[in-house]
Design a protein around this motif. Structure first.
Motif, PDB file in Angstrom:
ATOM      1  N   LEU A 167      17.479  -9.782   4.954  1.00 41.32           N
ATOM      2  CA  LEU A 167      16.405  -8.819   4.735  1.00 41.32           C
ATOM      3  C   LEU A 167      15.570  -9.209   3.522  1.00 41.32           C
ATOM      4  CD1 LEU A 167      14.900  -6.163   5.232  1.00 41.32           C
ATOM      5  CD2 LEU A 167      16.723  -4.988   3.954  1.00 41.32           C
ATOM      6  N   LYS A 213       9.289  -6.758   4.564  1.00 41.34           N
ATOM      7  CA  LYS A 213       9.147  -6.146   3.243  1.00 41.34           C
ATOM      8  C   LYS A 213       7.727  -5.637   3.025  1.00 41.34           C
ATOM      9  CE  LYS A 213      10.928  -9.518   0.717  1.00 41.34           C
ATOM     10  NZ  LYS A 213      11.433 -10.231  -0.477  1.00 41.34           N
ATOM     11  N   VAL A 261      12.348  -1.564   0.039  1.00 42.23           N
ATOM     12  CA  VAL A 261      13.350  -2.564   0.432  1.00 42.23           C
ATOM     13  C   VAL A 261      14.225  -2.933  -0.758  1.00 42.23           C
ATOM     14  CG1 VAL A 261      13.690  -4.929   1.249  1.00 42.23           C
ATOM     15  CG2 VAL A 261      12.000  -3.458   2.358  1.00 42.23           C
ATOM     16  N   TYR A 295      16.651  -0.112  -1.194  1.00 41.79           N
ATOM     17  CA  TYR A 295      17.629  -0.098  -0.100  1.00 41.79           C
ATOM     18  C   TYR A 295      18.674  -1.184  -0.302  1.00 41.79           C
ATOM     19  CZ  TYR A 295      19.499   0.102   4.647  1.00 41.79           C
ATOM     20  OH  TYR A 295      20.341   0.229   5.736  1.00 41.79           O
TER      21      TYR A 295
END
Length: 443
Positions: free
Chosen positions: A398, A405, A413, A416
């Protein structure tokens, strides 16, 4: 606020549950007397509520957090006003959106993230239509977490021990619970459709009607609260863990999706009913961005037990028509109903974030005209596992995905990843019974 006041008056509401879905998809907020809610000059909660881990901790990396714990302003979404059907006094529940002091949507609110993605579609004149399918287990109440979960006792006095896929009688074992669950859903106007028994012991699946993505995410959010409450009233637990029991299959939240144009035509189909180029690009985007999106589809350490050891869970990036062994399935349907089923998402996923990332992946595929791999027509379940193996692996992918993003928000992001990395590290500190059994005296 006039509409809310009128609704409160007509229904003699005495209390209000002000709900905000957090990072895990659970309800945070306040409970306020109805008259104070109506007269309040603006409800507020600290932005830090979105930075809390599932264990109640805070991430080690707080670089994206305002340590002054600034407030967010909460605005009610009047489309979400519902009764709390299990409350003793007439009580309302309202889902709220969060904004900063300048009126901008809170960057790290899951509901804001989904709204941001839906705005991209709106700008193109496209409308996503989604339909979640949510699996869950009923289990005996578990008061000591050192002991494994067990199937509950049905009305015949025995727990399930055999696989009961699609069994009507197995569902009927818990009729009183499900009758109350449906009553609660009706009072909240939740668009639940079919209830079936899945392959696990006391594992069920509930299907939702096709509809607006934000409304569908709200429905899943509220349904989870509802079935947990109904289960507790019958002395069992309802769990949405992705893999709650070692010898049972995992639980998924499959998301069916298609896109309509401004005239209501299904963009996944050509006029002659064949797959459109738009659809192929959409699938191509889902394939390219799923490895990074897994961090949202499988957001917990337990999630990877479902993906790797979960029987029917997808193991790779294949797509196919009427093929349940692939991760991206095209069900049999006519041209107006052609849709894609995302089978990667676990039942433990935050519905707002899972839908946002799924739609974002397809959007990127269309905008970048990505091409999918060849269609898979065979059983792919025995093919090599090509998805992230752990939550940490997924977070690395990710962090490396600049396209996601940019769409989801850099700050969101970063927050997270910090939250989920803290959860992974907290889990990794626990010494398991397996380690005590096999390593204590043997190494």
């Amino acid at each position: 606020m006039d509409i809310i006041k009128q609704w409160f008056t007509e229904n003699r509401i005495t209390e209000v549950e002000c709900l905000v879905p957090d990072i895990t998809g659970n309800a945070r907020g306040k409970i306020i007397p109805a008259h104070k809610y109506i007269n309040d000059q603006g409800m507020r909660l600290p932005e830090s509520l979105f930075f809390q881990t599932v264990t109640g901790d805070w991430p080690d990396d707080d670089s994206m957090i305002d340590l002054t714990e600034r407030d967010m302003h909460l605005e009610p979404d009047i489309n979400t006003i519902r009764f709390v059907p299990w409350a003793k006094e007439p009580t309302a529940q309202i889902i709220h959106d969060c904004f900063d002091s300048h009126g901008n949507p809170a960057e790290i609110s899951p509901r804001s993230v989904l709204r941001k993605v839906l705005k991209l579609y709106e700008n193109e004149g496209w409308t996503p239509v989604v339909a979640p399918e949510l699996e869950f287990f009923l289990v005996q109440q578990n008061l000591d977490w050192d002991y494994p979960l067990k199937p509950p006792i049905g009305r015949n006095g025995r727990p399930e021990t055999a696989r009961q896929s699609f069994s009507i009688d197995a569902v009927n074992e818990f009729d009183p619970l499900f009758e109350e669950m449906y009553d609660f859903c009706d009072l909240q106007k939740l668009d639940v459709d079919t209830l079936i028994h899945e392959s696990g012991a006391a594992q069920m699946e509930i299907n939702f009607d096709h509809g607006d993505a934000l409304e569908s995410a709200d429905q899943v959010f509220l349904f989870k609260r509802t079935v947990r409450e109904a289960a507790l009233r019958h002395n069992v637990y309802a769990t949405f863990m992705a893999k709650p029991m070692e010898q049972e299959p995992g639980s998924a939240m499959h998301i069916h999706q298609n896109i309509l144009d401004a005239d209501g035509n299904n963009l996944f189909s050509n006029p002659d009913g064949t797959n459109s180029e738009f659809f192929m690009h959409y699938i191509g985007g889902m394939q390219k961005y799923t490895p990074a999106a897994i961090a949202f589809y499988a957001p917990n350490v337990n999630s990877y037990r479902r993906l790797i050891f979960g029987d029917c869970a997808p193991t790779n990036l294949d797509w196919g028509e009427d093929n349940r062994t692939v991760g991206l399935r095209v069900p049999v349907s006519g041209k107006n109903s052609r849709r894609l089923e995302n089978r990667y998402v676990g039942a433990d996923a935050n519905p707002y974030l899972a839908m946002a990332v799924s739609l974002a992946s397809g959007y990127l595929g269309v905008k970048n005209q990505l091409k999918p791999t060849s269609i898979s027509t065979e059983d792919t379940s025995q093919n090599p596992y090509t998805l992230p193996h752990t939550l940490e692996d997924a977070l690395v992918q990710l962090q490396a995905c600049d396209e996601l993003k940019e769409i989801l928000g850099e700050r969101f992001v970063a927050a997270y990843v910090a939250i989920k990395r803290k959860e992974y590290e907290t889990f990794f500190q626990v010494i398991s019974s397996w380690e005590r059994e096999f390593l204590l005296l043997n190494v």
